[in-house]
Scaffold this active site. Structure first.
Site, PDB file in Angstrom:
ATOM      1  N   CYS A   1      29.944  62.437  59.847  1.00 42.99           N
ATOM      2  CA  CYS A   1      28.994  61.317  59.813  1.00 42.99           C
ATOM      3  C   CYS A   1      29.723  59.985  59.885  1.00 42.99           C
ATOM      4  O   CYS A   1      29.211  59.024  60.452  1.00 42.99           O
ATOM      5  CB  CYS A   1      28.135  61.396  58.565  1.00 42.99           C
TER       6      CYS A   1
ATOM      7  N   LYS B   1      18.743  73.892  49.936  1.00 43.68           N
ATOM      8  CA  LYS B   1      18.557  74.531  51.239  1.00 43.68           C
ATOM      9  C   LYS B   1      19.695  74.099  52.152  1.00 43.68           C
ATOM     10  O   LYS B   1      19.734  72.968  52.641  1.00 43.68           O
ATOM     11  CB  LYS B   1      17.236  74.118  51.887  1.00 43.68           C
TER      12      LYS B   1
ATOM     13  N   GLU C   1      20.924  60.490  53.062  1.00 44.92           N
ATOM     14  CA  GLU C   1      22.272  60.212  53.585  1.00 44.92           C
ATOM     15  C   GLU C   1      22.239  60.610  55.051  1.00 44.92           C
ATOM     16  O   GLU C   1      22.282  61.803  55.374  1.00 44.92           O
ATOM     17  CB  GLU C   1      23.317  61.040  52.829  1.00 44.92           C
TER      18      GLU C   1
ATOM     19  N   GLU D   1      24.188  58.219  67.769  1.00 50.35           N
ATOM     20  CA  GLU D   1      25.208  59.095  67.185  1.00 50.35           C
ATOM     21  C   GLU D   1      25.376  60.325  68.089  1.00 50.35           C
ATOM     22  O   GLU D   1      24.435  61.089  68.277  1.00 50.35           O
ATOM     23  CB  GLU D   1      24.749  59.522  65.788  1.00 50.35           C
TER      24      GLU D   1
END
Ligand code: NAD
Length: 506
Positions: free
Chosen positions: A297, A183, A258, A400
């Site tokens: 990331c 997905k 992750e 983040e």
């Protein structure tokens, strides 16, 4: 460019070898982040589509040939896929640029890296011994440890490196003999749809590779909880990742996460002692923070610089950040594209606003750029931003941002630098810049991050594991451990001279 009314919906759901529309008939417009205009219309799947795709993957695993296909043939198929990616590099690189807003050059590099991942996992499985014979301590026992595919894998991926993140899952899953449902992010599904076409062209049997386009809270959530799924591998943010882990828990499926990062880039003054060293450290700090508008990331979003060189370093960094050419990724000379969505830009703006309220000093950026021919006003552009005088109590330093925002903190001693670099709930990646090899090794050894760069930032190798400490996730992608994620380990103990045990004497 087409208006949404001119767009024809594509059947982007793939289950059991067939392309289909969503069961509900729903569709979604895919926007070009450079001008916010729709340029594709895809199927918007939901739980029912997820169920159909999982059923197809289950059938292909339980009854189909792929899990039992000899390793050499699986490896050969992966190599054929790499060849097809090379053939379609321009087209796919352009599509990735349009979908995710990156420059075409970045799109091309992504496709090269995707092909590398397929080649790497092909080579890795092809070179392996089929099992490990264990010394059982008796000539009458043959004991061997073998690896088998896990089964049906649910692969859920983010929007920043759509095809690259998918390939880090798909290539090892296939190499190990699994079947899967992928997905992609609902906002950047197009290259993953294209990859499924290439897998079919390369000869993958029907039902092995399945795809559902659609949102996370329906399709992704169903895949994570589905009782017929054996493993879920998720790349994305911390909030969604913890939901996936929770949804997967009742069925005790294997889970690999992750997640995000808040990555330090530590610069010691000795790295800047020469003009060349200074220029390199500044240039790489710029790249670490602003490539793909910081939507990476492992972005080096926290500059931790020795106090004695801070003023000069930050001044040069801001001077160069202001010159970064923002625009549509397909335009010549553009160095950086827009943010991926209006929502993402609003999030970045809120972080900058909160940082300024908390006392950060703006050195450059901090706003939307003036529109230009290569940069329509409707695009989601945001200027590269350097925030000086930051400290760890600030949200912008702890959380983040996932945008072109670099925070600056300073240190005086090596211990202080290490403490700052480790002062994060994440632990994905970090860099250290120093001319002292002993210090480089010492600091690298003390950093609690899954990847540490010394005098560099961002490179990764398919043969080296990628993943995070702390809340950056569990498990690893790439390298031998990235293949091991997709395998069960089985010990087969064969008694060559069976005899009664006589534990029970009756
Ligand atoms: P996201 O968490 O919003 O979405 C990621 C994927 O999860 C999407 O496909 C989404 O539809 C799906 N999803 C959302 N909610 C879900 C749910 N409840 N159940 C199942 N699936 C769900 O992340 P994003 O905004 O697409 O991507 C950015 C994030 O990804 C950043 O945090 C970034 O650091 C992270 N990321 C990590 C790595 C890595 O290697 N560690 C690589 C790339 C991106």
């Amino acid at each position: 460019m087409a208006d949404s009314t001119e767009l024809r919906a594509r059947d982007t759901i793939h289950a059991g070898g067939e392309w289909r529309a969503a069961v509900s008939g729903a569709t979604r417009e895919i926007l070009d982040p450079a001008d916010a205009r729709p340029f594709a219309l895809v199927a918007e799947g939901d739980e029912k589509d997820a169920d159909l795709a999982v059923a197809a993957a289950r059938r292909a695993f339980d009854e189909g040939p792929w899990p039992r296909t000899p390793v050499a043939q699986r490896a050969a198929l992966l190599r054929r896929v790499a060849g097809l990616l090379v053939r379609d590099r321009e087209e796919l690189g352009l599509l990735e640029s349009r979908d995710a807003g990156k420059t075409v050059e970045e799109g091309r590099v992504d496709i090269d890296c995707v092909a590398d991942a397929f080649r790497y996992f092909a080579d890795l499985v092809a070179a392996e011994a089929p099992g490990r014979v264990v010394d059982a301590g008796s000539p009458d026992v043959h004991s061997v440890v073998v690896h088998e595919p896990v089964g049906v894998c649910a692969l859920i991926t983010p929007w920043n490196y759509p095809l690259l993140q998918a390939s880090w899952k798909i290539a090892p899953a296939l190499a190990a003999g699994n079947t899967f449902v992928v997905k992609p992010s609902e906002i950047t599904p197009l290259t993953t749809v294209a990859l499924i076409g290439l897998l079919t062209e390369a000869g993958l049997p029907a039902g092995v590779a399945n795809l559902v386009t659609g949102p996370g809270h329906t399709v992704g959530a169903r895949m994570a909880e589905h009782p017929d799924v054996d493993l879920v591998s998720f790349t994305g943010g911390l909030v969604s990742g913890t939901k996936v882990a929770r949804a997967a828990a009742p069925t005790v499926k294997k889970v690999a996460l992750e997640l995000g990062g808040k990555n330090p880039n530590v610069v010691f003054a000795d790295a800047c002692a020469t003009e060349e060293g200074f220029d390199t450290a500044v240039d790489q700090a710029l790249n670490a923070a602003f490539i793909h508008s910081g939507q990476v990331c492992s972005a080096g979003a926290r500059l931790i610089v020795e106090e004695s060189v801070r003023d000069r370093f930050v001044a040069e960094l801001a001077r160069r950040a202001e010159k970064i050419r923002l625009g549509r990724g397909t335009e010549d000379g553009v160095e950086c594209g827009p943010l991926v969505s209006a929502q993402q830009r609003e999030k970045v703006e809120a972080y900058v606003e909160s940082a300024l309220k908390e006392g950060a000093v703006l050195r450059c950026g901090g706003k939307r750029p003036e529109p230009a021919p290569e940069r329509p006003a409707s695009g989601y552009f945001y200027e590269p931003t350097v925030l000086d005088r930051c400290h760890r109590e600030m949200r912008v330093v702890r959380e983040e941002v996932f945008g072109p925002v670099l925070t600056v903190e300073t240190f005086r001693t090596e211990d202080e630098a290490v403490a700052l670099a480790n002062d994060t709930e994440y632990g994905l990646a970090g860099g250290v810049w120093t001319a002292d090899p002993g210090r480089a090794r010492r600091v690298a050894g003390r950093l609690r991050h899954g990847t540490v760069w010394i005098n560099d930032f961002h490179p990764y190798l398919p043969q080296a594991e990628w993943g995070g400490f702390g809340k950056s996730g569990t498990g690893r992608e790439l390298g031998p451990a990235g293949l091991a994620e997709y395998r069960e380990t089985k010990h087969v103990y064969q008694n060559l001279a069976p005899a009664p045990v006589r534990w029970f004497r009756g």
